[in-house]
Design a protein around this motif. Sequence first.
Motif, PDB file in Angstrom:
ATOM      1  N   ASP A  55      54.172 132.678  -8.665  1.00  0.00           N
ATOM      2  CA  ASP A  55      54.375 131.330  -9.413  1.00  0.00           C
ATOM      3  C   ASP A  55      53.456 131.587 -10.915  1.00  0.00           C
ATOM      4  OD1 ASP A  55      56.091 130.319  -7.929  1.00  0.00           O
ATOM      5  OD2 ASP A  55      54.761 128.976  -6.637  1.00  0.00           O
ATOM      6  N   ASP A  94      51.461 129.014 -13.677  1.00  0.00           N
ATOM      7  CA  ASP A  94      51.121 127.844 -14.586  1.00  0.00           C
ATOM      8  C   ASP A  94      51.345 127.756 -16.051  1.00  0.00           C
ATOM      9  OD1 ASP A  94      50.657 126.511 -11.845  1.00  0.00           O
ATOM     10  OD2 ASP A  94      48.506 127.519 -11.793  1.00  0.00           O
ATOM     11  N   VAL A 110      43.178 123.229 -18.704  1.00  0.00           N
ATOM     12  CA  VAL A 110      43.764 123.152 -17.421  1.00  0.00           C
ATOM     13  C   VAL A 110      43.521 121.813 -16.548  1.00  0.00           C
ATOM     14  CG1 VAL A 110      43.809 124.401 -15.242  1.00  0.00           C
ATOM     15  CG2 VAL A 110      43.558 125.641 -17.358  1.00  0.00           C
ATOM     16  N   ASP A 111      44.439 121.165 -16.136  1.00  0.00           N
ATOM     17  CA  ASP A 111      44.297 119.839 -15.476  1.00  0.00           C
ATOM     18  C   ASP A 111      43.617 120.260 -13.985  1.00  0.00           C
ATOM     19  OD1 ASP A 111      46.588 119.884 -12.898  1.00  0.00           O
ATOM     20  OD2 ASP A 111      47.204 120.752 -14.819  1.00  0.00           O
ATOM     21  N   THR A 150      45.451 121.425 -10.806  1.00  0.00           N
ATOM     22  CA  THR A 150      45.595 122.911 -10.876  1.00  0.00           C
ATOM     23  C   THR A 150      44.404 123.662 -10.756  1.00  0.00           C
ATOM     24  OG1 THR A 150      47.428 122.613 -12.315  1.00  0.00           O
ATOM     25  CG2 THR A 150      46.499 124.855 -12.529  1.00  0.00           C
ATOM     26  N   TYR A 151      43.477 123.248 -11.280  1.00  0.00           N
ATOM     27  CA  TYR A 151      41.982 123.981 -10.993  1.00  0.00           C
ATOM     28  C   TYR A 151      41.747 123.990  -9.419  1.00  0.00           C
ATOM     29  CZ  TYR A 151      36.928 124.743 -10.796  1.00  0.00           C
ATOM     30  OH  TYR A 151      35.837 124.924 -10.116  1.00  0.00           O
ATOM     31  N   ARG A 164      43.661 123.539  -6.922  1.00  0.00           N
ATOM     32  CA  ARG A 164      44.419 124.438  -6.260  1.00  0.00           C
ATOM     33  C   ARG A 164      44.138 126.030  -6.552  1.00  0.00           C
ATOM     34  NH1 ARG A 164      49.049 126.862  -8.335  1.00  0.00           N
ATOM     35  NH2 ARG A 164      49.212 125.173  -9.733  1.00  0.00           N
ATOM     36  N   ASN A 165      44.079 126.392  -7.573  1.00  0.00           N
ATOM     37  CA  ASN A 165      43.470 127.855  -7.923  1.00  0.00           C
ATOM     38  C   ASN A 165      42.109 128.212  -7.240  1.00  0.00           C
ATOM     39  OD1 ASN A 165      45.884 128.067  -9.459  1.00  0.00           O
ATOM     40  ND2 ASN A 165      44.866 128.000 -11.390  1.00  0.00           N
ATOM     41  N   THR A 214      39.987 117.913 -17.640  1.00  0.00           N
ATOM     42  CA  THR A 214      40.536 119.139 -17.863  1.00  0.00           C
ATOM     43  C   THR A 214      39.600 120.215 -18.098  1.00  0.00           C
ATOM     44  OG1 THR A 214      40.801 118.807 -20.055  1.00  0.00           O
ATOM     45  CG2 THR A 214      42.744 118.377 -18.946  1.00  0.00           C
ATOM     46  N   ARG A 244      51.335 130.963 -20.062  1.00  0.00           N
ATOM     47  CA  ARG A 244      51.559 131.108 -18.529  1.00  0.00           C
ATOM     48  C   ARG A 244      50.371 131.914 -17.872  1.00  0.00           C
ATOM     49  NH1 ARG A 244      56.931 133.718 -17.621  1.00  0.00           N
ATOM     50  NH2 ARG A 244      56.807 132.817 -15.608  1.00  0.00           N
ATOM     51  N   GLY A 279      49.862 131.481 -11.014  1.00  0.00           N
ATOM     52  CA  GLY A 279      49.335 130.323 -10.160  1.00  0.00           C
ATOM     53  C   GLY A 279      49.376 130.545  -8.720  1.00  0.00           C
ATOM     54  N   SER A 280      49.874 131.646  -8.270  1.00  0.00           N
ATOM     55  CA  SER A 280      49.883 131.686  -6.647  1.00  0.00           C
ATOM     56  C   SER A 280      49.892 133.375  -6.498  1.00  0.00           C
ATOM     57  CB  SER A 280      51.374 131.345  -6.078  1.00  0.00           C
ATOM     58  OG  SER A 280      52.322 132.168  -6.619  1.00  0.00           O
TER      59      SER A 280
END
Length: 383
Positions: free
Chosen positions: A47, A49, A215-216, A219-220, A222-223, A271, A294, A297-298
Amino acid sequence: MSALGPLIALATTALALSGCGDKQQPQAAAPAPAVTVAQPTKRTVTDWDEFTGRFEAIEEVQVRARVGGFVTSVEFRDGAIVRAGDLLYVIDPRPFEAVAKQAEGQLADARAKAELAKRELDRGLNLVQTSAVSEQVVDQRRQALQAAHAAEMQAEGALKAAQLNIEFTHVLAPLTGRVSRHLVSVGNLVQGSEGGATLLTSIVSLDPIYIYFDVDEATYLRNNRLWFEGKRPSSRDTANPVQVTLTGETRPSHEGKMDFLDNRLDVSTATLRSRAVVPNKDLSILPGQFGRVRIIGSAPYEALLVPDTAVATDQSRKIVFVVKDDDTVEAKPVVLGPLDEGLRVVREGLKADDRVIVDGLQRARVGAKVSPHPAQAASGGKS
């Protein structure tokens, strides 16, 4: 019975037979509509982001006058590429050359006085041994020599300052990059650093170039969780790859690497300011441009993918149409992921052996029979 009886009966029978002949035959059933089907593509994907970013120069310099005077020449073409050390402007050096000559004379005078003070001290040291002069005189001559050396140092400093001012009359490019337009023309008087230095032009470096993006918080987090689980390297200590799509492009055209993450989230936008560095060999990207960034993200995982055109929308749901074993159509709600090499990741809702309708969606009706035909080749990337 009269003779008309058989004739009437005959006519009635003929009319009856004629009515039977006009009765319509039942129509044949319409054939099942043809559709194209394909099984989901299965492959390992990662994935990404995606964020909107803006390019900025790694180095940017405002070129200002360091000495005052009249501009005698402009040595560059507006908007050209200049190299570090290239001559940009010339300011009339004659007043500074005159000051330098004066400083040279003062230095020579100071050196002569220092030499004389040294000889007088040496004579005093010889005479004091015979008591021809007193110790007080020797101390005075020693102090005079020290003062002469101090004056010599001051004169040397004044000469170096004058020589620097002569050097500053030739304004050189401090870095390699693209220069802006000239803001001062020949004949104009510019101010030096002592009186508010006049801006002459600016230079920005182009290769490589930064792209900044935000970066929101979700997302931060999760990463960050993936990093703690060992599934994704952190961009703080690893130059994670990024892909950049410029305005008007449909696919990424530039690749780069993560270079910086800020130390706090912006309290007003929640962010995290982030930065990647992107090669710009052809100098086609300019500071101030926008781009889509991009970033990984995973961790890599096995996924099923279908063409994006096979996905339909049913109010708030995303669905795909599949053909069952009896050739009837069934709508399956799905949970979608990102696009990967032209195909859409399906996270939930499909099986690997499902026959997905990839062409002819407008002819498919849920519960109705269709005539499925396999796709000639898988669309999108490699399976």
